[in-house]
Design a protein around this motif. Structure first.
Motif, short mmCIF file in Angstrom:
data_model
loop_
_atom_site.label_atom_id
_atom_site.label_comp_id
_atom_site.label_asym_id
_atom_site.label_seq_id
_atom_site.Cartn_x
_atom_site.Cartn_y
_atom_site.Cartn_z
N HIS A 1 0.94 -1.27 0.06
CA HIS A 1 0.09 0.01 -0.04
C HIS A 1 0.91 1.12 0.05
CE1 HIS A 1 -3.44 -2.47 2.19
NE2 HIS A 1 -3.31 -2.66 0.75
N THR B 1 -2.79 1.83 -7.40
CA THR B 1 -2.35 0.47 -7.35
C THR B 1 -0.92 0.81 -7.93
OG1 THR B 1 -2.87 -0.56 -9.26
CG2 THR B 1 -4.41 -0.67 -7.23
N GLY C 1 -3.08 -7.84 -10.01
CA GLY C 1 -3.46 -8.20 -8.58
C GLY C 1 -3.00 -7.20 -7.54
N GLN D 1 -3.09 -4.04 -5.08
CA GLN D 1 -4.36 -3.45 -4.33
C GLN D 1 -3.57 -1.88 -3.58
OE1 GLN D 1 -5.43 -6.45 -1.73
NE2 GLN D 1 -7.34 -7.08 -2.87
N ASN D 2 -4.63 -1.15 -3.52
CA ASN D 2 -4.34 0.03 -2.58
C ASN D 2 -5.61 0.21 -1.76
OD1 ASN D 2 -2.60 1.56 -1.12
ND2 ASN D 2 -2.48 3.02 -2.96
N ARG E 1 -9.67 -4.43 -11.78
CA ARG E 1 -10.15 -5.78 -11.60
C ARG E 1 -11.33 -5.15 -10.50
NH1 ARG E 1 -6.39 -10.30 -9.17
NH2 ARG E 1 -6.19 -10.38 -11.39
N ARG F 1 -17.31 -5.06 -2.81
CA ARG F 1 -16.52 -4.54 -4.11
C ARG F 1 -17.27 -4.67 -5.26
NH1 ARG F 1 -11.94 -9.13 -5.74
NH2 ARG F 1 -13.17 -10.84 -6.03
N PRO G 1 -7.51 -11.92 -2.00
CA PRO G 1 -8.50 -12.33 -3.15
C PRO G 1 -9.28 -13.57 -2.87
CG PRO G 1 -6.26 -12.70 -3.62
CD PRO G 1 -6.23 -12.50 -2.27
N GLU H 1 -7.96 -2.43 -7.07
CA GLU H 1 -7.16 -3.61 -7.70
C GLU H 1 -7.15 -3.53 -8.92
OE1 GLU H 1 -7.36 -8.37 -6.56
OE2 GLU H 1 -9.38 -7.02 -6.48
N THR H 2 -5.81 -3.80 -9.45
CA THR H 2 -5.72 -3.93 -11.06
C THR H 2 -5.74 -5.27 -11.68
OG1 THR H 2 -4.11 -3.27 -12.88
CG2 THR H 2 -3.06 -3.84 -10.74
N ASP H 3 -6.18 -5.50 -12.70
CA ASP H 3 -6.24 -6.75 -13.44
C ASP H 3 -5.07 -7.11 -14.24
OD1 ASP H 3 -7.62 -9.48 -13.22
OD2 ASP H 3 -8.22 -8.85 -15.38
#
Length: 289
Positions: free
Chosen positions: A55, A84, A89, A91-92, A129, A155, A194, A269-271
């Motif tokens: 983070h 992020t 995957g 997250q922040n 994501r 989410r 996750p 969150e990024t994918d």
């Protein structure tokens, strides 16, 4: 009279608050007490769980971009930006730490949007994501035995492994609780792991996502919760009100130094190996006490 005053104030009239305004955060005024979710540690930062170690601090942003300069907020220049790292995957989380003075109804409202970092000349609508929010709550110290720490999570699962899913999910499980250090004062668990996300019944929703990688549209979100019963009572995003009859929260035994805790947080969150950006224009937390 209270309603007339509220409706005369453009900053407040965009919300539907309960009688007592606990905080009204417009990020044109600065950070307003929002900060980084730092994991617990003792003696060494290396004791922090990896989920927390990724983070970073939220920041103020004008939503800059390459084609038309800056987007700005709903009615001003700045929004709170949660970014992020550029790793699939990642997250922040941004968090605000409060306590409550009476166990009664509370309402969280915000205007939010999200986009991946615009590094390509294409829409990239599946590169984010998820976007979500949480409460971290604990009963007061006079509750007696059997009290809980309660952590409502929701989410919007936008995409996973490149598949556009667009649905709301909730969480009832966290990772195992572990002691930190040797003093016996600190515990840790990563509640944003996750795993263990469940679909909210009827939670499919298609949000406005504009046609080029730099445009955004703001969405309204409202979440009502009763601190007396520790139950969710209403969840709304834009024109949709969702059925919360099967919704539940993470519930763990109360911890000895977190009495009357009322924390609120938002996360992204990024994918893909591209940064995900979540933006909050403003946040209103209100109560009926």
């Amino acid at each position: 009279m209270r309603r007339a005053i509220r409706e005369a104030d453009p900053q407040l009239s965009r919300f539907d608050p309960l009688p007592r305004i606990i905080c009204l955060d417009d990020f044109d005024r600065g950070m307003c007490g929002w900060t980084q979710l730092v994991g617990n540690y003792e003696h060494s930062l290396d004791a922090m769980l990896p989920g927390y170690a990724q983070h970073s601090h939220a920041m103020l942003s004008t939503l800059p971009n390459w084609d038309f300069g800056s987007h700005g907020g709903v009615d001003g220049s700045y929004a709170l930006k949660i970014a992020t790292r550029p790793k699939t995957g990642a997250q922040n989380v941004a968090i605000k730490r409060l306590t409550f003075r009476k166990a009664g109804p509370i309402r969280l409202e915000t205007y939010f949007t999200f986009k991946p970092e615009a590094t390509e000349l294409q829409l990239s609508e599946t590169d984010i994501r998820s976007f979500g929010f949480l409460y971290d709550l604990q009963v007061g110290d006079q509750h007696g035995t059997g009290g809980n720490r309660v952590m409502p999570h929701l989410r919007f699962l936008n995409a996973e492994n490149g598949v556009h899913l667009q649905k709301w999910q909730f969480k009832r499980e966290t990772t195992p609780i572990k002691p930190i250090g040797t003093a016996g004062k600190t515990m840790t668990h990563y509640h944003l792991a996750p795993t263990d996300w469940e679909d909210l019944p009827g939670g499919e929703q298609r949000l406005c996502y504009n046609e080029i990688p730099t445009k955004v549209n703001w969405h309204y979100l409202r979440f009502d919760f009763d601190l007396a019963t520790m139950q969710a009572t209403r969840f709304q995003v834009n024109d949709r009100v969702f059925d919360m009859s099967t919704y539940d929260c993470i519930r763990i035994p109360a911890m000895k130094n977190l009495w009357c805790m009322l924390n609120i947080g938002f996360f992204a969150e990024t994918d893909t190996d591209k940064r995900a950006f979540a933006y909050l224009d403003s946040v209103c937390l209100s109560g009926d006490f």
